[in-house]
Design an enzyme around this catalytic site. Structure first.
Site, short mmCIF file in Angstrom:
data_model
loop_
_atom_site.label_atom_id
_atom_site.label_comp_id
_atom_site.label_asym_id
_atom_site.label_seq_id
_atom_site.Cartn_x
_atom_site.Cartn_y
_atom_site.Cartn_z
N GLU A 1 9.22 16.71 14.96
CA GLU A 1 9.64 16.55 13.56
C GLU A 1 8.80 17.48 12.67
O GLU A 1 7.57 17.44 12.71
CB GLU A 1 9.43 15.10 13.12
N LYS B 1 0.86 -1.19 0.00
CA LYS B 1 0.00 0.00 0.00
C LYS B 1 0.89 1.24 0.00
O LYS B 1 1.48 1.60 1.01
CB LYS B 1 -0.93 0.05 1.21
N GLU C 1 9.88 1.70 10.55
CA GLU C 1 10.86 2.77 10.36
C GLU C 1 10.08 4.08 10.44
O GLU C 1 9.27 4.38 9.55
CB GLU C 1 11.58 2.59 9.02
N CYS D 1 13.45 11.21 6.26
CA CYS D 1 13.41 10.97 7.70
C CYS D 1 14.77 11.18 8.34
O CYS D 1 14.86 11.42 9.54
CB CYS D 1 12.93 9.54 7.97
P1 NAD Z 1 2.17 8.55 7.41
O1 NAD Z 1 2.42 7.80 8.66
O2 NAD Z 1 1.15 9.61 7.42
O3 NAD Z 1 1.72 7.55 6.23
C1 NAD Z 1 2.52 6.46 5.83
C2 NAD Z 1 1.64 5.39 5.24
O4 NAD Z 1 0.79 4.87 6.27
C3 NAD Z 1 0.72 5.86 4.12
O5 NAD Z 1 0.65 4.85 3.14
C4 NAD Z 1 -0.62 6.03 4.84
O6 NAD Z 1 -1.73 5.90 3.98
C5 NAD Z 1 -0.56 4.89 5.82
N1 NAD Z 1 -1.40 5.05 7.01
C6 NAD Z 1 -1.72 6.20 7.64
N2 NAD Z 1 -2.49 5.92 8.73
C7 NAD Z 1 -2.64 4.56 8.78
C8 NAD Z 1 -3.32 3.67 9.65
N3 NAD Z 1 -3.99 4.11 10.71
N4 NAD Z 1 -3.28 2.36 9.38
C9 NAD Z 1 -2.58 1.87 8.32
N5 NAD Z 1 -1.93 2.67 7.45
C10 NAD Z 1 -1.94 4.01 7.68
O7 NAD Z 1 3.59 9.09 6.93
P2 NAD Z 1 3.91 10.03 5.70
O8 NAD Z 1 3.35 11.39 6.02
O9 NAD Z 1 3.50 9.35 4.45
O10 NAD Z 1 5.51 10.08 5.71
C11 NAD Z 1 6.25 10.98 6.46
C12 NAD Z 1 6.69 10.37 7.77
O11 NAD Z 1 7.37 9.15 7.53
C13 NAD Z 1 7.67 11.22 8.55
O12 NAD Z 1 7.35 11.14 9.91
C14 NAD Z 1 9.00 10.54 8.29
O13 NAD Z 1 9.98 10.77 9.26
C15 NAD Z 1 8.59 9.12 8.25
N6 NAD Z 1 9.58 8.34 7.51
C16 NAD Z 1 10.42 7.51 8.19
C17 NAD Z 1 11.39 6.78 7.51
C18 NAD Z 1 12.38 5.87 8.21
O14 NAD Z 1 13.08 5.13 7.52
N7 NAD Z 1 12.48 5.90 9.52
C19 NAD Z 1 11.47 6.88 6.13
C20 NAD Z 1 10.59 7.75 5.47
C21 NAD Z 1 9.64 8.46 6.17
O1 6OD Z 2 17.98 4.41 2.16
C1 6OD Z 2 17.20 3.66 2.74
O2 6OD Z 2 17.28 2.42 2.64
C2 6OD Z 2 16.16 4.21 3.60
N1 6OD Z 2 15.38 3.31 4.24
C3 6OD Z 2 16.00 5.55 3.70
C4 6OD Z 2 15.01 6.19 4.47
C5 6OD Z 2 14.78 7.49 4.25
C6 6OD Z 2 13.78 8.21 4.96
O3 6OD Z 2 13.10 9.08 4.47
#
Ligand code: NAD
Ligand code: 6OD
Length: 492
Positions: free
Chosen positions: A396, A184, A260, A294
């Site tokens: 964040e 998804k 993550e 992130c």
């Molecule tokens: P988000 O949590 O809003 O959404 C991520 C995904 O989860 C989307 O596909 C969304 O539709 C789905 N989702 C949302 N609520 C849900 C629920 N209740 N049940 C199941 N699925 C659900 O995140 P975003 O806004 O898309 O991305 C930004 C965030 O992601 C930031 O906080 C960023 O730091 C984090 N992020 C972390 C990493 C990492 O590797 N640690 C990498 C990329 C992004």
């Molecule tokens: O490079 C990657 O494998 C990874 N998981 C990056 C995450 C980035 C966050 O936005």
């Protein structure tokens, strides 16, 4: 540009049981550069998600479950070949969904999408298992060894910031380990996942092994998936509070989880650093992808003796960033993902100003005088002068912004950097070898970079501590998460 975007003006479908399926409900996919609609997206309802889970379960017991490891890995390489064969379409789709620059999509997002399949297809062939010679009272002994089996049906839920890269980062090892998946993507970025479904179809992925459902989180495809009794594990990248909601939904089925999550990453700049390298690297770590990675640095701690000089140098870097059209070769930074996200980022800017921050640069919305004024742009922004408990220093933001605080001693810098509810990444800039090791090892994070940022070796453990995640992926860590070892004990 829009004419070359795959499915522009059409509908992006779900992919279930080897077929592209529509829905009674669709939602608009918006280009954040100018607010225009790219296409409509078929939202998967509970029945579609259920059909995807059933198809994935059946596939485990069918051809996929019986396929040799060699054949499975060859197929994953063909998926990578398929992405590369349609490279320009993937780049155009990723740019349209996110507004990111051609340069970034071309050099980072799409190549990593293909590379993720290749690395895990190769790594899984050398996945080892434990073996012990166990003494027994009768002296005959026993041989204990483990065999790795797939976990089963895995839900892969991805965010919007690096859409193909982050989806395939979890999808590829899940498939390499023999699982079947329901992917998804974020509702903000459905396009490259749809192209990936087409590639899966073209390369002959057995029916039901890869399924794609589009939609939102709560009350939509995300929640239907995480609460579904037929899903064995959920692997998720996104916000920490979403991770918490998924953990609750997955609790009833006691599903395996790999998360993550968000970050509030610190950068420490010591006065013994290579100044130019530290400025350039820090500018990259703050502003890449509009700060929507992130791993981006949002809190900077700079040794007092170089504080003013560093702030001025970073200001000049921020002001030299070209904000603009993704296809313009001079563009460094595109818009944020959406107007909704821009409102959130701007509310943090307003909060920082209200708290008494000094605005070093930016703090608002750029004006172009063309169609980009309908887009979700913000200015690269630097603040100083706030206390450590200010909202913008604690939470964040996920935008092109940092706050810079001076420090005097190494101990103080370590304490400031670790004073966070998050623990994803840290960056340390120093020329002192002993200090580099000493400080990096004290960082309460999953990954600490020294004199660099976002330098990746896909075999290394990747993840976060505190609010930043649960578990580790990368290399053997991914394969371990997506495998279920069964211990075989043979009396000799
Ligand atoms: P988000 O949590 O809003 O959404 C991520 C995904 O989860 C989307 O596909 C969304 O539709 C789905 N989702 C949302 N609520 C849900 C629920 N209740 N049940 C199941 N699925 C659900 O995140 P975003 O806004 O898309 O991305 C930004 C965030 O992601 C930031 O906080 C960023 O730091 C984090 N992020 C972390 C990493 C990492 O590797 N640690 C990498 C990329 C992004
Ligand atoms: O490079 C990657 O494998 C990874 N998981 C990056 C995450 C980035 C966050 O936005």
């Amino acid at each position: 540009m829009y004419e070359s975007v795959p499915h522009a003006g059409g509908v992006l479908h779900n992919y279930v049981n080897g077929q592209f399926v529509s829905s009674d409900t669709t939602f608009a996919n918006i280009n954040p550069v100018d607010g225009s609609e790219i296409n409509q997206v078929a939202e998967a309802n509970a029945d579609t998600v259920d059909a995807a889970v059933t198809a994935a379960r059946q596939a485990l017991e069918g051809d996929w479950g019986k396929m040799t490891l060699e054949a499975r890995c060859a197929l994953l390489h063909r998926v990578a070949d398929g992405i590369e064969a349609r490279f320009d379409e993937f780049v155009a789709a990723e740019m349209a969904d996110t507004g990111k620059s051609f340069e970034q999509a071309r050099t980072i997002d799409i190549p990593r999408g293909a590379a993720n399949f290749r690395i895990f297809a190769d790594l899984v062939k050398s996945q080892s298992s434990e073996c012990f010679q166990t003494p027994t009272p009768d002296g005959r002994g026993a041989l204990n060894y483990a065999v790795n089996k797939p976990l089963g049906v895995v839900a892969v839920i991805a965010p919007w910031n690096l859409p193909l890269l982050l989806l395939t980062w979890k999808l590829a090892p899940a498939l390499a380990a023999g699982n079947t998946v329901i992917a998804k993507p974020s509702e903000e970025t459905p396009a490259t996942a749809t192209l990936l479904a087409e590639v899966m179809h073209e390369v002959g992925m057995p029916v039901g092994v890869f399924n794609l459902v589009h939609g939102f989180g709560p009350g939509s495809a995300g929640e239907f998936l995480t609460a579904h009794a037929g899903v064995d594990a959920v692997t998720f990248t996104g916000e920490s509070k979403t991770g918490s909601a998924i953990m609750k939904a997955a609790a009833d089925g006691v599903k395996g989880l790999s998360f993550e999550l968000g970050g509030k990453n610190a950068g420490i700049i010591f006065d013994d650093c290579d100044f130019d390298e530290a400025v350039n690297g820090t500018a990259r770590s703050v502003f890449t992808n509009g700060g929507q990675v992130c791993l981006c640095t949002e809190r900077l701690y700079v040794q007092r003796s170089i504080f003013d000089r560093f702030v001025e140098a970073l200001k000049q870097k921020a002001e030299a960033i070209n904000i603009g059209w993704p296809l313009d070769e001079n563009t460094d930074m595109g818009p944020l993902i959406s107007h909704k996200h821009r409102d959130k980022v701007l509310s943090y800017f307003d909060g920082a100003k209200a708290d008494g921050a000094k605005v070093i640069t930016g703090g608002g919305v750029p004006v172009f005088g063309d169609a980009r004024d309908g887009g979700a742009f913000v200015q690269p922004t630097i603040f100083t002068g706030l206390a450590e408990n200010a909202r913008i220093v604690r939470e964040e933001v996920f935008g092109p912004v940092c706050h810079i605080t001076p420090f005097d001693t190494e101990e103080e810098a370590v304490a400031l950097a670790n004073n966070s509810n998050y623990g994803l990444a840290a960056t340390v800039w120093t020329s002192n070898l002993q200090r580099a090791h000493r400080v990096a090892q004290q960082m309460e994070v999953g990954i600490a970079w020294v004199n660099t940022w976002y330098l990746r070796d896909l075999r290394t453990p990747f993840g976060g501590v505190k609010l930043s995640g649960v578990g580790r992926e990368g290399g053997v860590h991914s394969l371990n998460f997506y495998s279920e070892p069964t211990n075989i004990c043979i009396k000799l």
